[in-house]
Scaffold this motif. Sequence first.
Motif, PDB file in Angstrom:
ATOM      1  N   PHE A 103     -38.026   7.751 -25.885  1.00  0.00           N
ATOM      2  CA  PHE A 103     -36.849   8.516 -26.306  1.00  0.00           C
ATOM      3  C   PHE A 103     -37.052   9.137 -27.689  1.00  0.00           C
ATOM      4  CE2 PHE A 103     -34.784   7.462 -22.631  1.00  0.00           C
ATOM      5  CZ  PHE A 103     -33.393   7.560 -22.650  1.00  0.00           C
ATOM      6  N   PHE A 104     -37.613   8.356 -28.610  1.00  0.00           N
ATOM      7  CA  PHE A 104     -37.867   8.832 -29.975  1.00  0.00           C
ATOM      8  C   PHE A 104     -38.667   7.764 -30.710  1.00  0.00           C
ATOM      9  CE2 PHE A 104     -33.660   6.892 -29.701  1.00  0.00           C
ATOM     10  CZ  PHE A 104     -33.705   5.900 -30.675  1.00  0.00           C
ATOM     11  N   ASP A 105     -39.207   8.143 -31.854  1.00  0.00           N
ATOM     12  CA  ASP A 105     -39.842   7.191 -32.765  1.00  0.00           C
ATOM     13  C   ASP A 105     -38.875   6.901 -33.912  1.00  0.00           C
ATOM     14  OD1 ASP A 105     -42.026   7.627 -31.132  1.00  0.00           O
ATOM     15  OD2 ASP A 105     -43.088   8.868 -32.599  1.00  0.00           O
ATOM     16  N   THR A 129     -37.711   3.730 -24.156  1.00  0.00           N
ATOM     17  CA  THR A 129     -38.781   3.083 -24.911  1.00  0.00           C
ATOM     18  C   THR A 129     -38.843   3.725 -26.292  1.00  0.00           C
ATOM     19  OG1 THR A 129     -39.990   2.681 -22.854  1.00  0.00           O
ATOM     20  CG2 THR A 129     -41.229   2.497 -24.907  1.00  0.00           C
ATOM     21  N   ILE A 130     -38.767   2.892 -27.315  1.00  0.00           N
ATOM     22  CA  ILE A 130     -38.673   3.368 -28.696  1.00  0.00           C
ATOM     23  C   ILE A 130     -39.856   2.841 -29.490  1.00  0.00           C
ATOM     24  CG2 ILE A 130     -37.177   3.594 -30.701  1.00  0.00           C
ATOM     25  CD1 ILE A 130     -35.901   4.473 -27.979  1.00  0.00           C
ATOM     26  N   ASP A 172     -27.167   3.655 -30.712  1.00  0.00           N
ATOM     27  CA  ASP A 172     -26.295   4.842 -30.663  1.00  0.00           C
ATOM     28  C   ASP A 172     -27.059   6.075 -30.196  1.00  0.00           C
ATOM     29  OD1 ASP A 172     -24.156   3.356 -31.531  1.00  0.00           O
ATOM     30  OD2 ASP A 172     -24.232   4.067 -33.616  1.00  0.00           O
ATOM     31  N   LEU A 173     -28.291   6.257 -30.680  1.00  0.00           N
ATOM     32  CA  LEU A 173     -29.064   7.439 -30.295  1.00  0.00           C
ATOM     33  C   LEU A 173     -29.520   7.347 -28.837  1.00  0.00           C
ATOM     34  CD1 LEU A 173     -30.122  10.136 -31.132  1.00  0.00           C
ATOM     35  CD2 LEU A 173     -32.112   9.014 -32.189  1.00  0.00           C
ATOM     36  N   ILE A 174     -29.857   6.153 -28.380  1.00  0.00           N
ATOM     37  CA  ILE A 174     -30.193   5.963 -26.961  1.00  0.00           C
ATOM     38  C   ILE A 174     -29.002   6.343 -26.094  1.00  0.00           C
ATOM     39  CG2 ILE A 174     -30.685   4.247 -25.169  1.00  0.00           C
ATOM     40  CD1 ILE A 174     -32.378   2.746 -27.229  1.00  0.00           C
ATOM     41  N   GLN A 175     -27.834   5.842 -26.455  1.00  0.00           N
ATOM     42  CA  GLN A 175     -26.632   6.127 -25.673  1.00  0.00           C
ATOM     43  C   GLN A 175     -26.274   7.609 -25.711  1.00  0.00           C
ATOM     44  OE1 GLN A 175     -23.943   3.330 -27.564  1.00  0.00           O
ATOM     45  NE2 GLN A 175     -24.318   1.762 -25.996  1.00  0.00           N
ATOM     46  N   GLU A 183     -32.560  -2.286 -19.336  1.00  0.00           N
ATOM     47  CA  GLU A 183     -33.616  -2.723 -20.258  1.00  0.00           C
ATOM     48  C   GLU A 183     -33.856  -1.674 -21.334  1.00  0.00           C
ATOM     49  OE1 GLU A 183     -38.477  -3.638 -20.113  1.00  0.00           O
ATOM     50  OE2 GLU A 183     -37.329  -3.423 -18.262  1.00  0.00           O
ATOM     51  N   ILE A 184     -34.153  -2.130 -22.546  1.00  0.00           N
ATOM     52  CA  ILE A 184     -34.640  -1.280 -23.628  1.00  0.00           C
ATOM     53  C   ILE A 184     -35.952  -1.880 -24.106  1.00  0.00           C
ATOM     54  CG2 ILE A 184     -34.254  -0.433 -25.971  1.00  0.00           C
ATOM     55  CD1 ILE A 184     -31.247  -0.598 -25.431  1.00  0.00           C
ATOM     56  N   GLN A 185     -36.980  -1.050 -24.192  1.00  0.00           N
ATOM     57  CA  GLN A 185     -38.284  -1.549 -24.642  1.00  0.00           C
ATOM     58  C   GLN A 185     -38.594  -1.019 -26.043  1.00  0.00           C
ATOM     59  OE1 GLN A 185     -42.959  -0.935 -23.532  1.00  0.00           O
ATOM     60  NE2 GLN A 185     -41.567  -1.300 -21.815  1.00  0.00           N
ATOM     61  N   ILE A 186     -39.049  -1.909 -26.914  1.00  0.00           N
ATOM     62  CA  ILE A 186     -39.424  -1.552 -28.275  1.00  0.00           C
ATOM     63  C   ILE A 186     -40.938  -1.693 -28.426  1.00  0.00           C
ATOM     64  CG2 ILE A 186     -39.111  -2.033 -30.721  1.00  0.00           C
ATOM     65  CD1 ILE A 186     -36.594  -0.977 -29.344  1.00  0.00           C
ATOM     66  N   ASP A 187     -41.541  -0.667 -28.988  1.00  0.00           N
ATOM     67  CA  ASP A 187     -42.978  -0.646 -29.202  1.00  0.00           C
ATOM     68  C   ASP A 187     -43.237  -0.652 -30.710  1.00  0.00           C
ATOM     69  OD1 ASP A 187     -45.712  -0.270 -29.110  1.00  0.00           O
ATOM     70  OD2 ASP A 187     -45.575   1.877 -28.681  1.00  0.00           O
TER      71      ASP A 187
END
Length: 327
Positions: free
Chosen positions: A57-59, A88-89, A113-116, A129-133
């Motif tokens: 979605f974004f960095d 995935t962020i 908030d930005l994901i939503q 699910e939300i994945q964090i990298d």
Amino acid sequence: MKYLKLFFVSILIFLFSCNNKKDHLYGFYYWKTRLSLSESEKTALKKAGLPYVYTRFFDVDKIDGKFQPVGVITKDKSFETAQQIVPTIFVTNRTFLYITKEEIHFLAKSVLDLIQKKTAEYQLKNSGEIQIDCDWTAGTRDDYFAFLQELKKISGKEITCTLRLHQVKDKNLMGIPPVSKVYLMCYSTSSPLENSDKNSILDVRILKNYLSQADDYPIKKIEVALPIYSWGIVTNHLEKHKLINALSDKDLDNPDFRRISANEAEVMKDGFYFGHYLNKGFRIKTEEISDQKLREVVDFLEEKIPQFNIIYYQLDSKFVTGRNFNF
């Protein structure tokens, strides 16, 4: 009669091993800033067994002391898929340097908030699910882990994260993230910008060394990310390097190049190649991953991880066309 019995025993062993071959559902990472799908990419998604596409979605980075979203996605109408989207962020490690407890909460809320916002704006069918990298370090691990916990608390979603090879090997130093599932990144085994005869995308010997104790990793739900991407490493007269994405060995079949080896060539004429101006004498080394090498990695991991799905990095027509994904 003795040899006949041995023959039937061999047949039974072969059939038993075939019947016990592990099946791995697979899916893809999608890592482009503009969400769009070509016909070959849509076909690859339809064939994939996993009902998810892991979509960047974004960095997040820290610039001049402030948290900033970088490369936020846009979308065109071609991005249509039956798969659910897993946002995935990617978060830089320096984002967590000298961060306060209040800033951790602010960061988690800002990410959610930005994901939503993007989910609603583009009418995406997100999963739970939300994945964090993040390539966290020993110095940032506690704050990064606190961020994962805070994001889970305020989102009510399953929070997962990526896991790099060194974070497995040095688990006592790097810590264990507070998640129920991790995604093991089986690539980037070395830097492509170093002078080396190794394949920097994936060197199986290095991977096996890092994951020799992977069966002892405390988190048992592990998915496996495998590379299908390729690139070219250009070296100039000063031995400085740069990357050109999506190059393969066949791209070196150019009358203006002189082959040095199966995956290396020297530029013999100044000009524009692959969108870059290259001078005579520059060298190009391509790196790509064969099905045989991926099979070797999967065979090794089956000894370490009881059951896993495979997520290929990344979904791109350049990498999925004509490729076999069933291991």
